[in-house]
Design an enzyme around this catalytic site. Structure first.
Site, PDB file in Angstrom:
ATOM      1  N   GLY A 141       0.835  -1.186   0.000  1.00 18.52           N
ATOM      2  CA  GLY A 141       0.000   0.000   0.000  1.00 18.52           C
ATOM      3  C   GLY A 141       0.871   1.237   0.000  1.00 18.52           C
ATOM      4  O   GLY A 141       2.036   1.194   0.408  1.00 18.52           O
ATOM      5  N   GLN A 156       2.938   9.873   1.244  1.00 24.09           N
ATOM      6  CA  GLN A 156       4.215   9.149   1.163  1.00 24.09           C
ATOM      7  C   GLN A 156       4.987   9.471  -0.111  1.00 24.09           C
ATOM      8  O   GLN A 156       6.161   9.111  -0.230  1.00 24.09           O
ATOM      9  CB  GLN A 156       3.964   7.637   1.241  1.00 24.09           C
ATOM     10  CG  GLN A 156       3.424   7.212   2.606  1.00 24.09           C
ATOM     11  CD  GLN A 156       3.313   5.712   2.697  1.00 24.09           C
ATOM     12  OE1 GLN A 156       2.353   5.135   2.221  1.00 24.09           O
ATOM     13  NE2 GLN A 156       4.310   5.062   3.300  1.00 24.09           N
ATOM     14  N   CYS A 207       6.207  -0.007   7.408  1.00 25.98           N
ATOM     15  CA  CYS A 207       5.754   1.166   6.651  1.00 25.98           C
ATOM     16  C   CYS A 207       6.900   1.651   5.777  1.00 25.98           C
ATOM     17  O   CYS A 207       8.032   1.761   6.245  1.00 25.98           O
ATOM     18  CB  CYS A 207       5.335   2.274   7.618  1.00 25.98           C
ATOM     19  SG  CYS A 207       4.826   3.797   6.789  1.00 25.98           S
ATOM     20  N   LEU A 208       6.619   1.937   4.521  1.00 22.83           N
ATOM     21  CA  LEU A 208       7.657   2.403   3.603  1.00 22.83           C
ATOM     22  C   LEU A 208       8.227   3.754   4.028  1.00 22.83           C
ATOM     23  O   LEU A 208       9.292   4.148   3.563  1.00 22.83           O
ATOM     24  CB  LEU A 208       7.105   2.490   2.174  1.00 22.83           C
ATOM     25  CG  LEU A 208       6.679   1.150   1.552  1.00 22.83           C
ATOM     26  CD1 LEU A 208       6.041   1.383   0.190  1.00 22.83           C
ATOM     27  CD2 LEU A 208       7.862   0.200   1.435  1.00 22.83           C
ATOM     28  N   HIS A 254      -4.028   1.016   7.854  1.00 22.42           N
ATOM     29  CA  HIS A 254      -2.706   1.649   7.803  1.00 22.42           C
ATOM     30  C   HIS A 254      -2.709   2.810   6.798  1.00 22.42           C
ATOM     31  O   HIS A 254      -2.252   3.917   7.110  1.00 22.42           O
ATOM     32  CB  HIS A 254      -1.668   0.583   7.414  1.00 22.42           C
ATOM     33  CG  HIS A 254      -0.268   1.081   7.326  1.00 22.42           C
ATOM     34  ND1 HIS A 254       0.727   0.670   8.194  1.00 22.42           N
ATOM     35  CD2 HIS A 254       0.324   1.970   6.472  1.00 22.42           C
ATOM     36  CE1 HIS A 254       1.856   1.288   7.865  1.00 22.42           C
ATOM     37  NE2 HIS A 254       1.644   2.075   6.825  1.00 22.42           N
ATOM     38  N   GLU A 255      -3.235   2.550   5.595  1.00 18.64           N
ATOM     39  CA  GLU A 255      -3.212   3.581   4.545  1.00 18.64           C
ATOM     40  C   GLU A 255      -4.168   4.724   4.871  1.00 18.64           C
ATOM     41  O   GLU A 255      -3.863   5.897   4.630  1.00 18.64           O
ATOM     42  CB  GLU A 255      -3.538   2.971   3.181  1.00 18.64           C
ATOM     43  CG  GLU A 255      -2.565   1.888   2.720  1.00 18.64           C
ATOM     44  CD  GLU A 255      -1.114   2.301   2.791  1.00 18.64           C
ATOM     45  OE1 GLU A 255      -0.798   3.485   2.566  1.00 18.64           O
ATOM     46  OE2 GLU A 255      -0.273   1.435   3.101  1.00 18.64           O
ATOM     47  N   HIS A 287      -2.625   7.181   7.126  1.00 21.05           N
ATOM     48  CA  HIS A 287      -1.694   8.110   6.461  1.00 21.05           C
ATOM     49  C   HIS A 287      -2.402   9.389   6.028  1.00 21.05           C
ATOM     50  O   HIS A 287      -1.810  10.467   6.030  1.00 21.05           O
ATOM     51  CB  HIS A 287      -1.069   7.457   5.228  1.00 21.05           C
ATOM     52  CG  HIS A 287       0.178   6.665   5.510  1.00 21.05           C
ATOM     53  ND1 HIS A 287       1.312   7.220   6.058  1.00 21.05           N
ATOM     54  CD2 HIS A 287       0.472   5.359   5.314  1.00 21.05           C
ATOM     55  CE1 HIS A 287       2.255   6.299   6.183  1.00 21.05           C
ATOM     56  NE2 HIS A 287       1.767   5.150   5.744  1.00 21.05           N
TER      57      HIS A 287
HETATM   58 ZN    ZN Z   1       2.837   3.420   5.812  1.00 25.44          ZN
END
Ligand code: ZN
Length: 188
Positions: free
Chosen positions: A46, A51, A99-100, A141-142, A145
């Site tokens: 995701g 991000q 998480c990226l 999670h997304e 963000h």
């Molecule tokens: Zn993340």
């Protein structure tokens, strides 16, 4: 299409509430195409607008369940309803999340097992997905963000402390840090 640099925790856009998408144009289509390419290259399951430095309420997701069914799409201006959290002990293996924007780290976090996602697609057409397990986790999670919340903000002791230490150790936590999938190693 292009892979875009991924913002790392401390970059202000990751910690602010993103704005609704109001214009469905070529710029949005390019953004979403780039987000898919960036997510796939990372690789991740995701990726949200903030991000890639864009403060808009949009995220992409890509995930295959145990039955081989794959889920891939874009959620624009999403709403999310979630089932209540259960209170049993955290399972370090089954509930670890990454998480990226905090690359290379993973910590256990309790999430709701079921959610209902309502969003619109690139054409502005509404849709909904009822998700369970990992897909439900991805959506939570997304969605977070878009409200400026990272999973690290939700961690409980002692994981919150460990995450803060990892961020410090990497020199993150302030503005200006990104990494580019395919170009940079996440930790480097
Ligand atoms: Zn993340």
């Amino acid at each position: 299409m292009a892979v875009r640099p991924i913002t790392i925790t401390g970059e202000p856009v990751l910690h602010e509430i993103a704005s609704p998408v109001t214009v469905f144009d070529d710029e949005l289509r390019t953004l979403v195409a780039d987000m898919f390419e960036t997510m796939d290259e990372a690789p991740g399951v995701g990726l949200a607008g903030p991000q890639v430095g864009v403060a808009l309420r949009v995220f992409v997701f890509s995930w295959a369940d145990d039955e081989g069914e794959s889920w891939r799409g874009v959620a624009i201006n999403p709403e999310l309803w979630q089932s209540p959290l259960t209170l049993n002990d955290l399972d370090d293996d089954d509930e670890s999340e990454g998480c990226l924007s905090i690359p290379g780290e993973r910590f256990p976090l309790r999430r709701a097992d079921s959610v209902l996602l309502r969003a619109v697609d690139l054409e502005g057409e509404p849709y909904e997905i009822e998700a369970h397990g990992w897909l439900a986790r991805i959506f939570q999670h997304e969605y977070d963000h878009l409200d400026g919340i990272l999973y690290a903000d939700r961690l409980e002791h002692p994981f919150s402390k460990a995450a803060a230490k990892a961020v410090r150790k990497n020199g993150w936590g302030g503005p200006g840090h990104t990494w580019t999938p395919g170009l940079d190693h996440p930790e480097g």
